[in-house]
Scaffold this motif. Structure first.
Motif, PDB file in Angstrom:
ATOM      1  N   SER A  40      -7.918  12.332  -1.173  1.00 60.17           N
ATOM      2  CA  SER A  40      -8.306  11.370  -0.414  1.00 60.17           C
ATOM      3  C   SER A  40      -9.691  11.394   0.170  1.00 60.17           C
ATOM      4  O   SER A  40     -10.425  10.196   0.348  1.00 60.17           O
ATOM      5  CB  SER A  40      -7.378  11.039   0.895  1.00 60.17           C
ATOM      6  N   LEU A  41     -10.249  12.525   0.219  1.00 58.32           N
ATOM      7  CA  LEU A  41     -11.630  12.831   0.641  1.00 58.32           C
ATOM      8  C   LEU A  41     -12.698  12.416  -0.064  1.00 58.32           C
ATOM      9  O   LEU A  41     -13.621  11.429   0.073  1.00 58.32           O
ATOM     10  CB  LEU A  41     -11.811  14.461   0.890  1.00 58.32           C
ATOM     11  N   LEU A  42     -12.742  12.592  -1.586  1.00 62.36           N
ATOM     12  CA  LEU A  42     -13.622  12.076  -2.341  1.00 62.36           C
ATOM     13  C   LEU A  42     -13.920  10.882  -2.767  1.00 62.36           C
ATOM     14  O   LEU A  42     -15.003  10.087  -2.709  1.00 62.36           O
ATOM     15  CB  LEU A  42     -13.804  13.106  -3.758  1.00 62.36           C
ATOM     16  N   PRO A  43     -12.703  10.211  -2.934  1.00 64.44           N
ATOM     17  CA  PRO A  43     -12.826   8.725  -3.123  1.00 64.44           C
ATOM     18  C   PRO A  43     -13.484   7.968  -1.755  1.00 64.44           C
ATOM     19  O   PRO A  43     -14.275   6.984  -1.816  1.00 64.44           O
ATOM     20  CB  PRO A  43     -11.458   8.287  -3.389  1.00 64.44           C
ATOM     21  N   ALA A  44     -13.045   8.524  -0.758  1.00 63.90           N
ATOM     22  CA  ALA A  44     -13.538   7.874   0.693  1.00 63.90           C
ATOM     23  C   ALA A  44     -15.036   8.105   0.907  1.00 63.90           C
ATOM     24  O   ALA A  44     -15.748   7.191   1.041  1.00 63.90           O
ATOM     25  CB  ALA A  44     -12.935   8.343   1.810  1.00 63.90           C
ATOM     26  N   VAL A  45     -15.759   9.195   0.181  1.00 63.54           N
ATOM     27  CA  VAL A  45     -16.901   9.389   0.390  1.00 63.54           C
ATOM     28  C   VAL A  45     -17.913   8.697  -0.515  1.00 63.54           C
ATOM     29  O   VAL A  45     -18.778   7.974  -0.113  1.00 63.54           O
ATOM     30  CB  VAL A  45     -17.168  11.052   0.367  1.00 63.54           C
ATOM     31  N   VAL A  46     -17.342   8.401  -1.681  1.00 62.91           N
ATOM     32  CA  VAL A  46     -17.921   7.601  -2.726  1.00 62.91           C
ATOM     33  C   VAL A  46     -18.036   6.241  -2.249  1.00 62.91           C
ATOM     34  O   VAL A  46     -18.991   5.527  -2.461  1.00 62.91           O
ATOM     35  CB  VAL A  46     -17.333   7.729  -4.046  1.00 62.91           C
ATOM     36  N   VAL A  47     -16.929   5.683  -1.713  1.00 63.28           N
ATOM     37  CA  VAL A  47     -16.903   4.150  -1.245  1.00 63.28           C
ATOM     38  C   VAL A  47     -17.776   4.116   0.124  1.00 63.28           C
ATOM     39  O   VAL A  47     -18.796   3.054  -0.061  1.00 63.28           O
ATOM     40  CB  VAL A  47     -15.435   3.943  -0.806  1.00 63.28           C
ATOM     41  N   THR A  48     -17.882   4.722   0.661  1.00 67.04           N
ATOM     42  CA  THR A  48     -18.902   4.802   2.022  1.00 67.04           C
ATOM     43  C   THR A  48     -20.347   5.005   1.427  1.00 67.04           C
ATOM     44  O   THR A  48     -20.913   4.317   1.903  1.00 67.04           O
ATOM     45  CB  THR A  48     -18.432   6.030   3.007  1.00 67.04           C
ATOM     46  N   ILE A  49     -20.819   5.620   0.587  1.00 66.84           N
ATOM     47  CA  ILE A  49     -21.839   5.861   0.102  1.00 66.84           C
ATOM     48  C   ILE A  49     -22.231   4.764  -0.629  1.00 66.84           C
ATOM     49  O   ILE A  49     -23.436   4.192  -0.806  1.00 66.84           O
ATOM     50  CB  ILE A  49     -21.936   7.199  -0.769  1.00 66.84           C
ATOM     51  N   GLU A  50     -21.380   4.276  -1.555  1.00 65.69           N
ATOM     52  CA  GLU A  50     -21.719   2.946  -2.172  1.00 65.69           C
ATOM     53  C   GLU A  50     -22.029   1.728  -1.406  1.00 65.69           C
ATOM     54  O   GLU A  50     -22.978   1.103  -1.489  1.00 65.69           O
ATOM     55  CB  GLU A  50     -20.507   2.579  -3.029  1.00 65.69           C
ATOM     56  N   THR A  51     -21.112   1.826  -0.252  1.00 57.13           N
ATOM     57  CA  THR A  51     -21.428   0.629   0.796  1.00 57.13           C
ATOM     58  C   THR A  51     -22.657   0.833   1.187  1.00 57.13           C
ATOM     59  O   THR A  51     -23.496  -0.256   1.500  1.00 57.13           O
ATOM     60  CB  THR A  51     -20.095   0.546   1.734  1.00 57.13           C
ATOM     61  N   PHE A  52     -23.042   1.899   1.877  1.00 58.86           N
ATOM     62  CA  PHE A  52     -24.489   2.315   2.371  1.00 58.86           C
ATOM     63  C   PHE A  52     -25.448   1.818   1.246  1.00 58.86           C
ATOM     64  O   PHE A  52     -26.603   1.280   1.910  1.00 58.86           O
ATOM     65  CB  PHE A  52     -24.499   3.655   2.786  1.00 58.86           C
ATOM     66  N   ALA A  53     -25.532   2.309   0.173  1.00 61.55           N
ATOM     67  CA  ALA A  53     -26.457   2.220  -0.582  1.00 61.55           C
ATOM     68  C   ALA A  53     -26.796   0.654  -1.097  1.00 61.55           C
ATOM     69  O   ALA A  53     -27.844   0.195  -0.861  1.00 61.55           O
ATOM     70  CB  ALA A  53     -26.182   3.026  -1.921  1.00 61.55           C
ATOM     71  N   MET A  54     -25.750   0.073  -1.230  1.00 61.08           N
ATOM     72  CA  MET A  54     -25.892  -1.591  -1.512  1.00 61.08           C
ATOM     73  C   MET A  54     -26.413  -2.418  -0.227  1.00 61.08           C
ATOM     74  O   MET A  54     -27.237  -2.967  -0.577  1.00 61.08           O
ATOM     75  CB  MET A  54     -24.429  -2.130  -1.906  1.00 61.08           C
TER      76      MET A  54
END
Length: 243
Positions: free
Chosen positions: A40-54
């Motif tokens: 659950s950690l890695l997918p959550a980190v990826v989603v947060t980074i994607e949202t932040f970057a976009m």
């Protein structure tokens, strides 16, 4: 960094692993490993980074365009001023319910809310940078009948870029904060949702571990923005150069 390291060392020495409220830092790593093992950690980190970057990218583009229009056109500034001040003062938690009603749940609503919140520092700094151009420089620009591309590259760009970069330095931490806030309020995937779940389940070690992850991410974002700003400004020409 030294005060923070000293605080963590003291916390580790006086803390108890069985404490339900203030677990020592050594338990945080175990909690992070547990989240990673659960997948659950890695997918959550990826989603947060994607949202932040976009969201940050969209805020830079939209904020720069709006700020340039406001700074270059007094009529636009007077007409849009009250509306911009109203939108800028609106708190993010109040925007989330309306955005969910209009857009629905998902990553899109998170990006929209973050952009709406983070673009205003860029708008204001860009507009002020354009307005600070010397009148003689603008008059020379008109007298020489420079093409639009030359005006943007040699007159407006050197004036606008420092303002944009300053606005980005302010907007980047705001993007991190509001991204986590929206993830908590909308129960969207991301670090914010994991942090909320840890709080609801009273898993203190996970909550502190995720807080450390968020803090590290914010530190890296700020360091990256500062590094980019220094490198760009080192090679950027002064205002009105080569006109």
């Amino acid at each position: 960094m030294l005060p923070l390291a000293a605080l963590l060392v003291i916390w580790q020495l006086v803390g108890s692993a069985g404490s339900p409220y203030l677990p020592p830092p050594s338990t945080w790593w175990t909690a992070v490993r547990g989240l990673h093992a659960q997948g659950s950690l890695l997918p959550a980190v990826v989603v947060t980074i994607e949202t932040f970057a976009m969201a940050l990218t969209a805020a830079i583009v939209l904020g720069s365009a709006v700020g340039l229009a406001i700074g270059a056109a007094p009529r636009v500034r007077r007409a849009a001023g009250p509306l911009l001040e109203f939108c800028r003062a609106m708190p993010p938690p109040a925007v989330v319910p309306v955005a969910v009603l209009l857009i629905g749940f998902g990553q899109t609503v998170a990006v929209v809310v973050v952009v709406f919140t983070a673009m205003w520092p860029i708008v204001l700094n860009t507009a002020e940078a354009v307005r600070s151009l010397h009148p003689v420089l603008l008059e020379s620009n008109r007298s020489l009948h420079l093409p639009v591309g030359v005006r943007l590259r040699k007159v407006y760009a050197p004036a606008v870029l420092p303002g944009i970069l300053l606005g980005v330095r302010v907007a980047a931490p705001v993007c991190v904060i509001v991204t986590l806030l929206v993830e908590m309020l909308t129960a969207a995937d991301g670090i914010g949702m994991l942090l909320l779940q840890a709080q609801r389940n009273f898993v203190s070690a996970q909550a502190f571990a995720l807080l450390a992850v968020v803090g590290s991410f914010g530190f890296l974002v700020n360091a990256g923005v500062v590094l980019v700003e220094r490198r760009v400004m080192r090679s950027w020409p002064p205002r009105g150069a080569d006109l």
